[in-house]
Design an enzyme around this catalytic site. Structure first.
Site, PDB file in Angstrom:
ATOM      1  CB  SER A   1      13.648 -94.439  -8.201  1.00  0.00           C
ATOM      2  OG  SER A   1      14.124 -94.158  -9.506  1.00  0.00           O
TER       3      SER A   1
ATOM      4  CE1 TYR B   1       9.464 -97.356 -10.428  1.00  0.00           C
ATOM      5  CE2 TYR B   1      10.856 -95.442 -10.856  1.00  0.00           C
ATOM      6  CZ  TYR B   1      10.701 -96.738 -10.396  1.00  0.00           C
ATOM      7  OH  TYR B   1      11.785 -97.406  -9.889  1.00  0.00           O
TER       8      TYR B   1
END
Length: 268
Positions: free
Chosen positions: A142, A156
């Site tokens: 990401s 995350y």
């Protein structure tokens, strides 16, 4: 097996970027092994791709939050007489309610699904790829993994940062073997992801449309990158600018920037 007829295992294949990558791989003539927790969407996708492209699409249901799932998944694939020529580690989710207010079991599941499972699956299937002289490993990381840490969704970004670094290390280790390893680092992408973690309304209102990308485009960029043996790819010019800024700004300024990001979501 012909040069273009390989078998690609995709985790989290039931929707979003995973399903888009399945369509890209099928369109390029690769057979598929699709895995996720939900059998219905997997079967529908398998039937769609087999009908559209004439590829074999095998469904194996697995919950990678279970500690033994990676080994069981590979055993189930071998029991079907299949080998894994390509691995796409895509399964993932996030919890945005804050570190102190998130159930520790959810944190443990995040770490197993997005960190432990990609490591274990890679270790299980890479020896076969190296022995056959051909392999593709695409780890869906990401943009968050290239940015400063954020509060609220505390684990995350660090998990995705680990995945990027691990991919780069594997890229170095597999040079000259015929195996390509790439970390795909998308920014905001139109998928079910934000619906699942409950942030769809907030992120859609907080950021303009030009910051968002279509999952199909992200998937094409990702698979092209692993075919080209690029260690990392970040789709979208704006996302590349953000990634560069995240690496250049001093910590105090960078953390202020992402703190503003979190406050923008909280105000909505």
């Amino acid at each position: 097996m012909g040069e273009g007829r390989r078998t690609v295992l995709i985790t989290g294949a039931s929707a979003g970027i995973g399903a888009a990558l399945a369509r890209v791989c099928a369109a390029r003539g690769h057979d598929l092994i699709l895995t996720a927790r939900r059998e219905g969407p997997l079967q529908a996708l398998a039937e769609e791709l087999a009908g559209a492209h004439g590829v074999a699409a095998t469904v194996v249901v697995a919950d990678l939050a279970e500690s033994e799932a990676p080994a069981r998944l590979v055993e189930a694939i071998a029991a079907r007489g299949l080998s894994v020529d390509g691995l796409i580690n895509n399964a993932g989710f996030s919890r945005t309610t804050g570190f102190l207010t998130t159930d520790p079991a959810d944190h443990a599941a995040m770490i197993r699904v997005m960190l432990s499972a990609p490591v274990e699956l890679s270790r299980l299937v890479l020896p076969g790829m190296v022995a056959r002289g051909w392999g593709r490993v695409l780890n869906v990381a990401s943009l968050a993994g290239q940015m400063p840490a954020t509060g609220g969704d505390t684990l995350y970004g660090p998990i995705k940062s680990f995945l990027i670094k691990a991919s780069q290390g594997l890229w170095l280790e597999t040079q000259g073997t015929g195996v390509h390893v790439t970390a795909l680092c998308p920014g905001y992408t139109y998928t079910e992801f934000h619906d699942v973690n409950g942030s769809r309304e907030q992120v859609s209102a907080a950021y303009p449309k030009w910051m968002w990308m279509d999952a199909d485009r992200v998937a094409r960029i990702g698979w092209d990158a692993v075919e080209a043996n690029r260690p990392r790819v970040t789709p979208g010019a704006a996302n590349n600018v953000l990634a560069a800024l995240g690496g250049l700004l001093p910590d105090a300024l960078a953390l202020k920037m992402v703190g503003g990001h979190a406050r923008r979501l909280d105000r909505l």
